[in-house]
Design an enzyme around this catalytic site. Structure first.
Site, PDB file in Angstrom:
ATOM      1  N   ASN A  13       0.852  -1.184   0.000  1.00 41.37           N
ATOM      2  CA  ASN A  13       0.000   0.000   0.000  1.00 41.37           C
ATOM      3  C   ASN A  13       0.900   1.251   0.000  1.00 41.37           C
ATOM      4  O   ASN A  13       1.684   1.468   0.927  1.00 41.37           O
ATOM      5  CB  ASN A  13      -0.874  -0.062   1.269  1.00 41.37           C
ATOM      6  CG  ASN A  13      -1.790   1.133   1.420  1.00 41.37           C
ATOM      7  OD1 ASN A  13      -1.390   2.277   1.246  1.00 41.37           O
ATOM      8  ND2 ASN A  13      -3.026   0.849   1.760  1.00 41.37           N
ATOM      9  N   LYS A  16       0.606   3.683   2.976  1.00 50.13           N
ATOM     10  CA  LYS A  16       1.208   3.150   4.194  1.00 50.13           C
ATOM     11  C   LYS A  16       2.728   3.109   4.096  1.00 50.13           C
ATOM     12  O   LYS A  16       3.430   3.364   5.067  1.00 50.13           O
ATOM     13  CB  LYS A  16       0.656   1.741   4.480  1.00 50.13           C
ATOM     14  CG  LYS A  16      -0.779   1.795   4.950  1.00 50.13           C
ATOM     15  CD  LYS A  16      -1.143   0.661   5.869  1.00 50.13           C
ATOM     16  CE  LYS A  16      -1.134  -0.689   5.262  1.00 50.13           C
ATOM     17  NZ  LYS A  16      -1.700  -1.701   6.123  1.00 50.13           N
ATOM     18  N   ASP A  71      -0.616  -3.896  10.123  1.00 49.98           N
ATOM     19  CA  ASP A  71      -1.971  -4.225   9.711  1.00 49.98           C
ATOM     20  C   ASP A  71      -2.863  -3.220  10.402  1.00 49.98           C
ATOM     21  O   ASP A  71      -2.721  -2.967  11.602  1.00 49.98           O
ATOM     22  CB  ASP A  71      -2.375  -5.649  10.079  1.00 49.98           C
ATOM     23  CG  ASP A  71      -3.635  -6.049   9.317  1.00 49.98           C
ATOM     24  OD1 ASP A  71      -3.584  -6.085   8.075  1.00 49.98           O
ATOM     25  OD2 ASP A  71      -4.685  -6.268   9.953  1.00 49.98           O
ATOM     26  N   SER A  72      -3.737  -2.620   9.643  1.00 47.07           N
ATOM     27  CA  SER A  72      -4.513  -1.527  10.209  1.00 47.07           C
ATOM     28  C   SER A  72      -5.896  -1.499   9.620  1.00 47.07           C
ATOM     29  O   SER A  72      -6.180  -2.177   8.629  1.00 47.07           O
ATOM     30  CB  SER A  72      -3.788  -0.199   9.947  1.00 47.07           C
ATOM     31  OG  SER A  72      -3.423  -0.112   8.593  1.00 47.07           O
ATOM     32  N   PHE A 152      -5.332   8.743   2.300  1.00 46.05           N
ATOM     33  CA  PHE A 152      -5.718   7.551   1.538  1.00 46.05           C
ATOM     34  C   PHE A 152      -6.827   6.818   2.294  1.00 46.05           C
ATOM     35  O   PHE A 152      -7.199   7.188   3.416  1.00 46.05           O
ATOM     36  CB  PHE A 152      -4.502   6.634   1.309  1.00 46.05           C
ATOM     37  CG  PHE A 152      -3.941   6.024   2.574  1.00 46.05           C
ATOM     38  CD1 PHE A 152      -3.031   6.726   3.355  1.00 46.05           C
ATOM     39  CD2 PHE A 152      -4.318   4.749   3.001  1.00 46.05           C
ATOM     40  CE1 PHE A 152      -2.512   6.176   4.516  1.00 46.05           C
ATOM     41  CE2 PHE A 152      -3.794   4.186   4.162  1.00 46.05           C
ATOM     42  CZ  PHE A 152      -2.884   4.908   4.922  1.00 46.05           C
ATOM     43  N   GLY A 153      -7.327   5.765   1.667  1.00 48.10           N
ATOM     44  CA  GLY A 153      -8.301   4.886   2.321  1.00 48.10           C
ATOM     45  C   GLY A 153      -9.492   5.633   2.891  1.00 48.10           C
ATOM     46  O   GLY A 153     -10.137   6.435   2.205  1.00 48.10           O
ATOM     47  N   ASP A 155      -9.595   7.956   5.148  1.00 45.15           N
ATOM     48  CA  ASP A 155      -9.275   9.265   5.735  1.00 45.15           C
ATOM     49  C   ASP A 155     -10.409  10.295   5.605  1.00 45.15           C
ATOM     50  O   ASP A 155     -10.641  11.055   6.551  1.00 45.15           O
ATOM     51  CB  ASP A 155      -7.997   9.845   5.106  1.00 45.15           C
ATOM     52  CG  ASP A 155      -6.733   9.220   5.688  1.00 45.15           C
ATOM     53  OD1 ASP A 155      -6.821   8.604   6.761  1.00 45.15           O
ATOM     54  OD2 ASP A 155      -5.660   9.351   5.065  1.00 45.15           O
ATOM     55  N   HIS A 180      -2.884   6.506  14.236  1.00 43.88           N
ATOM     56  CA  HIS A 180      -2.751   5.198  14.881  1.00 43.88           C
ATOM     57  C   HIS A 180      -1.378   4.564  14.668  1.00 43.88           C
ATOM     58  O   HIS A 180      -0.825   3.939  15.559  1.00 43.88           O
ATOM     59  CB  HIS A 180      -3.877   4.265  14.407  1.00 43.88           C
ATOM     60  CG  HIS A 180      -4.151   4.344  12.926  1.00 43.88           C
ATOM     61  ND1 HIS A 180      -4.344   5.544  12.274  1.00 43.88           N
ATOM     62  CD2 HIS A 180      -4.235   3.399  11.960  1.00 43.88           C
ATOM     63  CE1 HIS A 180      -4.552   5.325  10.987  1.00 43.88           C
ATOM     64  NE2 HIS A 180      -4.484   4.033  10.767  1.00 43.88           N
TER      65      HIS A 180
END
Ligand code: IMP
Length: 196
Positions: A13, A16, A71-72, A152-153, A155, A180
């Site tokens: 990713n 990330k 991993d999130s 990203f994602g 957010d 996080h």
């Protein structure tokens, strides 16, 4: 004790990879599994911790390099913690993050007005000799309508507690200081700074 001069940042990713690389000291060389033609492992763990360790083990064993993996995901309280460890899969299955965010917003609106949510990140550092350390960080906040274009994602639908803008409305460094992964990294850093 052998100092670490390069680290494989175990993720495909891009968002990330950049964030994790920027958490680490500048002097350490950061390597992407993409440049080494290493695929991603199957994430079949039941928790963020398990999946983070699966990734760190896999990338470390393939590369023989000290590896840092994350991993999130986003846990929404009124959805019993969904999408959680399936955060990335929801987006894949629904054709992208825009649709995954709309699904979350629809569900939250239908269910109730409880918008509490949290981002969680488990970070694992793994050495080729098998030693590994995992730490988990959480940032609490609320789900809101899609706002902002940075990051990203998920957010654009997350406002951290104590702030009035989404992660996607913050600039990169503002988010990096509080998110996080930063919380998890600070815990990890206390244990690994002697290797830097
Ligand atoms: P993973 O690669 O399986 O850990 O997938 C984690 C997924 O959680 C990502 O693809 C994003 O959808 C989401 N996620 C994790 N961290 C963040 C973040 O900081 N912002 C937005 N979405 C995130």
């Amino acid at each position: 004790m052998q100092k670490i001069d390069k680290i494989l940042v175990g993720t495909h990713n891009k968002g990330k990879f950049i964030e994790i690389s920027d958490l680490l000291p500048k002097k350490i060389e950061k390597i992407s599994p993409i440049n080494l033609d290493i695929e991603s492992p199957v994430e079949n763990g039941k928790t963020f911790e398990e999946n983070s360790e699966i990734k760190a083990n896999f990338f470390c064993e393939k590369s023989n390099l000290v590896t840092l993996s994350d991993d999130s995901g986003l846990e929404v309280d009124c959805l019993n913690g969904e999408p959680g460890i399936f955060s990335s899969r929801w987006a894949d299955e629904l054709g992208g993050f825009q649709n995954a965010m709309i699904k979350i917003l629809d569900k939250v609106k239908k269910l109730n007005k409880n918008t509490n949510a949290q981002f969680v990140s488990s970070l694992t550092i793994r050495w080729p000799d098998g030693k590994k350390i995992t730490e988990t960080g959480i940032i609490k906040g609320n789900i809101t309508d899609i706002k902002g274009t940075n990051g990203f994602g998920y957010d654009p639908i997350f406002i951290p507690k104590g702030y009035s803008k989404t992660f996607a409305e913050m600039n990169y460094l503002e988010k990096l200081k509080i998110d996080h992964r930063q919380v998890a990294y600070q815990k990890l850093f206390k244990k690994i700074k002697v290797y830097f």
